[in-house]
Design a protein around this motif. Structure first.
Motif, PDB file in Angstrom:
ATOM      1  N   PRO A 166       0.824  -1.218   0.000  1.00  0.00           N
ATOM      2  CA  PRO A 166       0.000   0.000   0.000  1.00  0.00           C
ATOM      3  C   PRO A 166       0.856   1.266   0.000  1.00  0.00           C
ATOM      4  O   PRO A 166       1.955   1.270   0.566  1.00  0.00           O
ATOM      5  N   VAL A 167       0.325   2.280  -0.654  1.00  0.00           N
ATOM      6  CA  VAL A 167       1.037   3.568  -0.704  1.00  0.00           C
ATOM      7  C   VAL A 167       0.086   4.656  -0.222  1.00  0.00           C
ATOM      8  O   VAL A 167      -1.130   4.446  -0.162  1.00  0.00           O
ATOM      9  N   ARG A 168       0.653   5.822   0.107  1.00  0.00           N
ATOM     10  CA  ARG A 168      -0.203   6.918   0.560  1.00  0.00           C
ATOM     11  C   ARG A 168       0.284   8.249  -0.004  1.00  0.00           C
ATOM     12  O   ARG A 168       1.426   8.380  -0.446  1.00  0.00           O
ATOM     13  N   ARG A 169      -0.628   9.216   0.032  1.00  0.00           N
ATOM     14  CA  ARG A 169      -0.307  10.592  -0.337  1.00  0.00           C
ATOM     15  C   ARG A 169      -1.235  11.507   0.439  1.00  0.00           C
ATOM     16  O   ARG A 169      -2.223  11.058   1.012  1.00  0.00           O
ATOM     17  N   LYS A 170      -0.871  12.788   0.471  1.00  0.00           N
ATOM     18  CA  LYS A 170      -1.748  13.747   1.137  1.00  0.00           C
ATOM     19  C   LYS A 170      -2.257  14.753   0.123  1.00  0.00           C
ATOM     20  O   LYS A 170      -1.517  15.153  -0.775  1.00  0.00           O
ATOM     21  N   ASN A 171      -3.491  15.144   0.296  1.00  0.00           N
ATOM     22  CA  ASN A 171      -4.076  16.197  -0.514  1.00  0.00           C
ATOM     23  C   ASN A 171      -4.542  17.283   0.454  1.00  0.00           C
ATOM     24  O   ASN A 171      -4.883  16.986   1.595  1.00  0.00           O
ATOM     25  N   TRP A 172      -4.547  18.532   0.023  1.00  0.00           N
ATOM     26  CA  TRP A 172      -4.936  19.587   0.962  1.00  0.00           C
ATOM     27  C   TRP A 172      -5.831  20.624   0.296  1.00  0.00           C
ATOM     28  O   TRP A 172      -5.842  20.767  -0.927  1.00  0.00           O
ATOM     29  N   GLY A 173      -6.585  21.316   1.144  1.00  0.00           N
ATOM     30  CA  GLY A 173      -7.431  22.405   0.671  1.00  0.00           C
ATOM     31  C   GLY A 173      -7.817  23.259   1.861  1.00  0.00           C
ATOM     32  O   GLY A 173      -7.403  22.989   3.002  1.00  0.00           O
ATOM     33  N   LEU A 174      -8.606  24.290   1.609  1.00  0.00           N
ATOM     34  CA  LEU A 174      -9.091  25.145   2.693  1.00  0.00           C
ATOM     35  C   LEU A 174     -10.607  25.182   2.613  1.00  0.00           C
ATOM     36  O   LEU A 174     -11.174  25.184   1.508  1.00  0.00           O
ATOM     37  N   CYS A 175     -11.248  25.185   3.767  1.00  0.00           N
ATOM     38  CA  CYS A 175     -12.706  25.249   3.752  1.00  0.00           C
ATOM     39  C   CYS A 175     -13.188  25.924   5.030  1.00  0.00           C
ATOM     40  O   CYS A 175     -12.394  26.182   5.936  1.00  0.00           O
ATOM     41  N   VAL A 176     -14.475  26.211   5.083  1.00  0.00           N
ATOM     42  CA  VAL A 176     -15.049  26.851   6.265  1.00  0.00           C
ATOM     43  C   VAL A 176     -15.703  25.758   7.120  1.00  0.00           C
ATOM     44  O   VAL A 176     -16.461  24.937   6.589  1.00  0.00           O
ATOM     45  N   HIS A 177     -15.388  25.740   8.401  1.00  0.00           N
ATOM     46  CA  HIS A 177     -15.836  24.703   9.345  1.00  0.00           C
ATOM     47  C   HIS A 177     -15.167  23.366   8.999  1.00  0.00           C
ATOM     48  O   HIS A 177     -14.732  23.160   7.867  1.00  0.00           O
ATOM     49  N   PRO A 178     -15.178  22.443   9.947  1.00  0.00           N
ATOM     50  CA  PRO A 178     -14.758  21.076   9.592  1.00  0.00           C
ATOM     51  C   PRO A 178     -15.900  20.374   8.859  1.00  0.00           C
ATOM     52  O   PRO A 178     -16.498  19.433   9.359  1.00  0.00           O
TER      53      PRO A 178
END
Ligand code: HEM
Length: 341
Positions: free
Chosen positions: A225-237
């Motif tokens: 298995p492999v992994r990666r991270k993706n990111w963004g910004l948003c309001v509230h969880p």
């Protein structure tokens, strides 16, 4: 990290609940390498090695943390409101069975105090001591029928995080099913049946990154298995940012005032794991999402300065795509400004 019982929605309105200091410290911040030059998309895939570090999100294959109950509660809400967030096409029902079996076994192996998965008759008995539900019989080899449908809703009622199942055919990966109740600006129903290049087509100017990562995934062997991270910004969880329900969230970021920004705007990080299933040869794609408000993030000056650097250098087409073009200067100002904002 002990799961906390919840009686109000944490990941949907009214967004109740506080995060522990431990949850802030263990947040999987995505920019761990010193930032050199402008931020660019990259293949950024690494082995999904579990580190065994107590309390880290990658201590085990899956992360059962203080948000366990809150996530499962949110999934129930989202599936009731939008049932098409859970779909499995006939081509991948075997893969869904295989994935459910493997994942339940992994959970029980990592968290023996919380879960038990033991052989019984033709199948296995699943016991969840966290929820206290009655034991469930699961036979990974039993054919799926109308009375015994797709097992992914069951798996995802026990395990936080979303799943997509991909079938490999004609040198492509095809999205054939999953349970996706926490998408960041997309929808399972919209992407179902598409191939890897098709579903990624809205991402600006990334043809090479996707050609290269696809080539890599087509050759991904089982058991690695492999992994990666993706990111963004948003309001509230806000976990569920689906296309079906976009009216609820699409203008939130632009409409956030400078004063509210530290508490309301969150860095949203997806820890994504990809694995080829040994029997069906399908690829399972797992997404576990974490949130950290800007005020929480600012408690760590190193993280704050790295995010500032990334935001300063982000190309305008990626900023547009990520829906942050309008607010990025305000965020930079807050994160790089004086401590008492
Ligand atoms: C975005 C799914 C693997 C990189 C997306 C989107 C989806 C998606 C649905 C949103 C597209 C839109 O805006 O409509 C998947 C699935 C994968 C997968 C099911 C399983 C194979 C990967 C891999 C990479 C990758 C291996 C590594 C290069 C990206 C990037 C974005 C993206 C960079 C843009 C994200 C952003 O800036 O917010 N993916 N993806 N994906 N994906 Fe994937």
């Amino acid at each position: 990290v002990v799961p906390q019982p919840v009686d109000e929605h944490v990941f949907a309105p009214p967004f109740a609940g506080l995060k522990s200091a431990q949850a802030i410290a263990r947040f999987p911040f995505p920019f761990t390498q010193p930032v050199q030059g402008p931020y660019r998309y990259s293949v950024n895939i690494e082995p999904h090695e579990t580190d065994g570090i107590p309390g880290s999100p990658t201590e085990h294959f899956f992360d059962v943390d203080e948000f366990y109950f809150a996530e499962l509660q949110e999934r129930r809400r989202a599936l009731k409101a939008t049932p098409q967030h859970s779909q499995v096409l006939p081509e991948v029902t075997d893969a869904a069975q295989e994935l459910t079996h493997l994942s339940l076994a992994r959970l029980a192996h990592s968290y023996p105090n919380y879960f038990i998965y033991s052989p019984q008759g033709h199948g296995f008995v699943w016991q969840n001591h966290l929820t206290g539900q009655a034991p469930t019989l699961f036979d990974p080899n039993a054919p799926l029928t109308e009375s015994k449908p797709d097992p992914l809703p069951f798996l995802t009622s026990q395990l936080p995080g979303d799943w997509a199942l991909l079938q490999q055919q004609d040198n492509q990966l095809w999205l054939k099913g999953g349970v996706v109740t926490g998408p960041a600006s997309w929808s399972l129903s919209e992407k179902l049946g598409m191939n890897y290049l098709q579903w990624h087509s809205p991402v600006p100017d990334q043809h090479q990154v996707f050609q290269r990562s696809l080539k890599y995934l087509l050759r991904l062997p089982p058991g690695q298995p492999v992994r990666r991270k993706n990111w963004g910004l948003c309001v509230h969880p806000r976990l569920e940012m689906s296309m079906e329900n976009r009216r609820e969230w699409q203008h939130e970021l632009q409409n956030t005032s400078e004063n509210d920004l530290p508490q309301l705007v969150n860095l949203r990080v997806e820890l994504q794991v990809l694995e080829r299933l040994p029997k069906s040869q399908a690829i399972a794609f797992y997404i576990r999402t974490y949130f950290l408000s800007l005020a929480e993030l600012k408690q760590n000056p190193e993280w704050a300065s790295r995010l500032v650097q990334v935001l300063e250098e982000l190309s305008s087409d990626i900023a547009e795509y990520k829906n942050i073009a309008g607010v990025r200067m305000l965020i930079i100002k807050y994160l790089s400004g004086a401590r008492h904002y």
